[in-house]
Enzyme design. Structure first.
Site, PDB file in Angstrom:
ATOM      1  N   LYS A  33       0.862  -1.310  -0.020  1.00  0.00           N
ATOM      2  CA  LYS A  33       0.030   0.003  -0.042  1.00  0.00           C
ATOM      3  C   LYS A  33       0.920   1.237  -0.094  1.00  0.00           C
ATOM      4  O   LYS A  33       1.960   1.497   0.974  1.00  0.00           O
ATOM      5  CB  LYS A  33      -0.924   0.016   1.176  1.00  0.00           C
ATOM      6  CG  LYS A  33      -1.974   1.247   1.409  1.00  0.00           C
ATOM      7  CD  LYS A  33      -3.034   0.964   2.259  1.00  0.00           C
ATOM      8  CE  LYS A  33      -2.514   1.384   3.690  1.00  0.00           C
ATOM      9  NZ  LYS A  33      -2.625   2.781   4.075  1.00  0.00           N
ATOM     10  N   ASP A  60      -3.503   4.453  -1.494  1.00  0.00           N
ATOM     11  CA  ASP A  60      -4.475   4.713  -0.301  1.00  0.00           C
ATOM     12  C   ASP A  60      -4.248   6.486  -0.109  1.00  0.00           C
ATOM     13  O   ASP A  60      -3.563   6.743   0.590  1.00  0.00           O
ATOM     14  CB  ASP A  60      -4.247   4.148   0.802  1.00  0.00           C
ATOM     15  CG  ASP A  60      -4.784   4.373   2.114  1.00  0.00           C
ATOM     16  OD1 ASP A  60      -6.073   5.046   2.019  1.00  0.00           O
ATOM     17  OD2 ASP A  60      -4.404   4.369   3.082  1.00  0.00           O
ATOM     18  N   LEU A  61      -5.162   7.384  -1.035  1.00  0.00           N
ATOM     19  CA  LEU A  61      -4.957   8.676  -0.724  1.00  0.00           C
ATOM     20  C   LEU A  61      -6.307   9.170  -0.175  1.00  0.00           C
ATOM     21  O   LEU A  61      -6.504  10.576  -0.078  1.00  0.00           O
ATOM     22  CB  LEU A  61      -4.690   9.511  -2.142  1.00  0.00           C
ATOM     23  CG  LEU A  61      -3.322   8.822  -2.805  1.00  0.00           C
ATOM     24  CD1 LEU A  61      -3.041   9.633  -4.272  1.00  0.00           C
ATOM     25  CD2 LEU A  61      -2.193   9.065  -1.853  1.00  0.00           C
ATOM     26  N   LYS A  62      -7.244   8.303   0.212  1.00  0.00           N
ATOM     27  CA  LYS A  62      -8.628   8.738   0.729  1.00  0.00           C
ATOM     28  C   LYS A  62      -9.083  10.273   0.200  1.00  0.00           C
ATOM     29  O   LYS A  62      -9.303  11.288   0.811  1.00  0.00           O
ATOM     30  CB  LYS A  62      -8.261   8.833   2.498  1.00  0.00           C
ATOM     31  CG  LYS A  62      -7.764   7.545   2.777  1.00  0.00           C
ATOM     32  CD  LYS A  62      -7.896   7.531   4.500  1.00  0.00           C
ATOM     33  CE  LYS A  62      -7.294   6.412   5.215  1.00  0.00           C
ATOM     34  NZ  LYS A  62      -6.070   5.966   4.995  1.00  0.00           N
ATOM     35  N   PHE A  63      -9.382   9.978  -0.944  1.00  0.00           N
ATOM     36  CA  PHE A  63     -10.132  11.176  -1.483  1.00  0.00           C
ATOM     37  C   PHE A  63     -11.325  11.682  -0.831  1.00  0.00           C
ATOM     38  O   PHE A  63     -12.166  10.867  -0.473  1.00  0.00           O
ATOM     39  CB  PHE A  63     -10.395  11.133  -2.944  1.00  0.00           C
ATOM     40  CG  PHE A  63      -9.114  10.716  -3.997  1.00  0.00           C
ATOM     41  CD1 PHE A  63      -7.872  11.476  -3.569  1.00  0.00           C
ATOM     42  CD2 PHE A  63      -9.187   9.796  -4.876  1.00  0.00           C
ATOM     43  CE1 PHE A  63      -6.760  11.356  -4.356  1.00  0.00           C
ATOM     44  CE2 PHE A  63      -8.239   9.470  -5.460  1.00  0.00           C
ATOM     45  CZ  PHE A  63      -6.964  10.033  -5.368  1.00  0.00           C
ATOM     46  N   ASP A  65     -13.682  14.960  -1.260  1.00  0.00           N
ATOM     47  CA  ASP A  65     -14.059  16.548  -1.810  1.00  0.00           C
ATOM     48  C   ASP A  65     -15.230  16.477  -2.558  1.00  0.00           C
ATOM     49  O   ASP A  65     -16.047  15.380  -2.415  1.00  0.00           O
ATOM     50  CB  ASP A  65     -12.774  16.683  -2.709  1.00  0.00           C
ATOM     51  CG  ASP A  65     -12.363  18.203  -2.951  1.00  0.00           C
ATOM     52  OD1 ASP A  65     -13.250  19.085  -2.806  1.00  0.00           O
ATOM     53  OD2 ASP A  65     -11.036  18.358  -2.561  1.00  0.00           O
ATOM     54  N   ASN A  68     -16.934  16.519  -8.559  1.00  0.00           N
ATOM     55  CA  ASN A  68     -16.338  16.648  -9.698  1.00  0.00           C
ATOM     56  C   ASN A  68     -14.700  16.471  -9.458  1.00  0.00           C
ATOM     57  O   ASN A  68     -13.935  16.059 -10.312  1.00  0.00           O
ATOM     58  CB  ASN A  68     -16.393  18.234 -10.372  1.00  0.00           C
ATOM     59  CG  ASN A  68     -15.542  18.489 -11.229  1.00  0.00           C
ATOM     60  OD1 ASN A  68     -15.904  17.936 -12.152  1.00  0.00           O
ATOM     61  ND2 ASN A  68     -14.803  19.456 -11.257  1.00  0.00           N
ATOM     62  N   THR A  69     -14.310  16.990  -8.099  1.00  0.00           N
ATOM     63  CA  THR A  69     -12.782  16.930  -7.875  1.00  0.00           C
ATOM     64  C   THR A  69     -12.548  15.298  -7.446  1.00  0.00           C
ATOM     65  O   THR A  69     -11.405  14.787  -7.964  1.00  0.00           O
ATOM     66  CB  THR A  69     -12.451  17.757  -6.542  1.00  0.00           C
ATOM     67  OG1 THR A  69     -12.847  18.934  -6.918  1.00  0.00           O
ATOM     68  CG2 THR A  69     -11.086  17.718  -6.337  1.00  0.00           C
ATOM     69  N   THR A 119     -10.158   3.599  11.794  1.00  0.00           N
ATOM     70  CA  THR A 119      -9.909   2.429  12.842  1.00  0.00           C
ATOM     71  C   THR A 119      -9.147   3.001  14.016  1.00  0.00           C
ATOM     72  O   THR A 119      -8.984   2.376  15.255  1.00  0.00           O
ATOM     73  CB  THR A 119      -8.932   1.283  12.187  1.00  0.00           C
ATOM     74  OG1 THR A 119      -7.954   1.898  11.679  1.00  0.00           O
ATOM     75  CG2 THR A 119      -9.637   0.280  11.192  1.00  0.00           C
ATOM     76  N   GLY A 210       0.767  -2.829   9.254  1.00  0.00           N
ATOM     77  CA  GLY A 210       1.926  -2.062   8.968  1.00  0.00           C
ATOM     78  C   GLY A 210       2.941  -2.582   9.982  1.00  0.00           C
ATOM     79  O   GLY A 210       4.046  -3.283   9.899  1.00  0.00           O
ATOM     80  N   ARG A 211       2.837  -1.419  10.813  1.00  0.00           N
ATOM     81  CA  ARG A 211       4.026  -1.288  11.951  1.00  0.00           C
ATOM     82  C   ARG A 211       4.394  -2.835  12.772  1.00  0.00           C
ATOM     83  O   ARG A 211       5.384  -2.783  13.054  1.00  0.00           O
ATOM     84  CB  ARG A 211       3.676  -0.298  13.031  1.00  0.00           C
ATOM     85  CG  ARG A 211       4.001   1.043  12.439  1.00  0.00           C
ATOM     86  CD  ARG A 211       3.206   2.320  13.008  1.00  0.00           C
ATOM     87  NE  ARG A 211       1.832   2.427  13.032  1.00  0.00           N
ATOM     88  CZ  ARG A 211       0.887   3.053  13.692  1.00  0.00           C
ATOM     89  NH1 ARG A 211       1.429   4.194  14.198  1.00  0.00           N
ATOM     90  NH2 ARG A 211      -0.369   2.822  13.759  1.00  0.00           N
TER      91      ARG A 211
HETATM   92  O1  LIG Z   1      -7.412   3.230   4.478  1.00  0.00           O
HETATM   93  C1  LIG Z   1      -6.622   2.750   4.931  1.00  0.00           C
HETATM   94  O2  LIG Z   1      -5.728   1.935   4.848  1.00  0.00           O
HETATM   95  C2  LIG Z   1      -6.599   2.945   6.777  1.00  0.00           C
HETATM   96  C3  LIG Z   1      -7.985   3.112   7.096  1.00  0.00           C
HETATM   97  C4  LIG Z   1      -8.225   3.237   8.346  1.00  0.00           C
HETATM   98  O3  LIG Z   1      -9.436   3.306   8.919  1.00  0.00           O
HETATM   99  N1  LIG Z   1      -7.103   2.789   9.276  1.00  0.00           N
HETATM  100  C5  LIG Z   1      -5.698   2.565   8.934  1.00  0.00           C
HETATM  101  O4  LIG Z   1      -5.037   2.549   9.780  1.00  0.00           O
HETATM  102  N2  LIG Z   1      -5.569   2.795   7.537  1.00  0.00           N
HETATM  103  C6  LIG Z   1      -4.015   2.508   7.018  1.00  0.00           C
HETATM  104  O5  LIG Z   1      -3.658   1.268   7.364  1.00  0.00           O
HETATM  105  C7  LIG Z   1      -2.399   1.322   7.650  1.00  0.00           C
HETATM  106  C8  LIG Z   1      -2.312   0.690   9.381  1.00  0.00           C
HETATM  107  O6  LIG Z   1      -0.956   0.682   9.607  1.00  0.00           O
HETATM  108  P1  LIG Z   1      -0.609   0.136  11.015  1.00  0.00           P
HETATM  109  O7  LIG Z   1      -1.468   0.742  12.278  1.00  0.00           O
HETATM  110  O8  LIG Z   1       0.736   0.339  11.062  1.00  0.00           O
HETATM  111  O9  LIG Z   1      -0.748  -1.384  10.905  1.00  0.00           O
HETATM  112  C9  LIG Z   1      -1.947   2.747   7.596  1.00  0.00           C
HETATM  113  O10 LIG Z   1      -1.111   2.841   6.377  1.00  0.00           O
HETATM  114  C10 LIG Z   1      -3.126   3.542   7.574  1.00  0.00           C
HETATM  115  O11 LIG Z   1      -3.420   4.870   6.754  1.00  0.00           O
END
Ligand SMILES: O=C(O)c1cc(=O)[nH]c(=O)n1[C@@H]1O[C@H](COP(=O)(O)O)[C@@H](O)[C@H]1O
Length: 233
Positions: A33, A60-63, A65, A68-69, A119, A210-211
């Protein structure tokens, strides 16, 4: 598809060099991602690199707006040939419909995912800060259904809501869950979490982790440990 193919690892790093270092460190990972931190610092180059390495990609840029944008942004993002792309369900029905419409004539458009309730948020913040007068799970379900009705392919939700969303939205609706924490890792800023095995059993198609992996002392060991935990699900 094996369960390890259901894990998406975010490249939440400040520059391209560190992103490539992660790709090199974890060649077993097939789905990556790219989010705001890396895209804002380094642009789209990483997406070309993922393509060269035949990896799947989630932009994952979570638009969020006006219609149109959002539609224009989805069209522009589609040129990177990504597999998944996010926008906020709270942009509303018109924006969601316009987004889908803007990419529907493309040969292989990305799948669009509607963000429901982040989350990191808890029920108290939803009620007291955001003044949403609904139960968190009900609000998440409403947002997912708004996405589905608007032609969006799936939703991003916490593992804690995924069983309900799966039940109501059906098998074909893609459900992607961040907020995933193995029992041996810390929550950090995540609020509504479950373990990888619990999240898959509850009905998630993909887990974003992720982490617990990328921030581990030995990311490869952490990745392998999670894959083992998911092997018999
Ligand atoms: O859209 C996402 O991926 C996202 C939505 C959400 O509600 N919560 C969320 O944590 N994320 C993404 O999921 C990843 C979670 O990363 P860790 O918390 O390090 O496991 C991050 O890149 C967040 O930007």
């Amino acid at each position: 598809m094996t369960n390890s193919d259901r894990i998406i690892v975010p490249l939440d790093v400040p520059d391209l060099e560190q992103a490539i270092a992660l790709l090199d460190l974890l060649p077993e990972v097939n789905f990556w991602k790219v989010g705001l931190e890396l895209f804002v610092s380094s642009g789209a180059e990483i997406l070309g690199i993922l393509q060269e390495r035949q990896k799947k990609s989630f932009l994952d840029l979570k638009f969020h707006d006006i219609p149109n944008t959002v539609a224009g942004a989805c069209r522009s993002a589609s040129r990177y040939q990504v597999d998944l792309l996010t926008l906020h369900a709270t942009a509303g029905r018109q924006a969601l419909t316009a987004a889908k419409g803007a990419i529907s004539d493309l040969l292989s458009p990305p799948k669009l995912l509607a963000i429901t309730v982040l989350t990191s948020l808890n029920a108290r913040e939803l009620a007291l800060d955001l003044k949403i007068p609904l139960e968190l799970s009900e609000y998440a379900l409403n947002l997912a259904l708004l996405g589905k009705e608007s032609g969006i392919d799936g939703a991003v939700c916490s593992p804690q809501e995924v069983a309900q969303l799966r039940r109501v939205c059906g098998e074909d609706f893609l459900l992607v869950c961040p907020g995933v924490r193995p029992s041996w890792s810390i929550k950090g800023d995540q609020s509504r979490v479950m373990t990888p095995a619990q999240a898959l059993k509850a009905g998630a198609d993909y887990l974003v982790i992720g982490r617990p992996i990328t921030g581990a002392e030995e990311p490869k060991v952490a990745w392998t440990k999670i894959c083992h935990e998911l092997a018999d699900i």
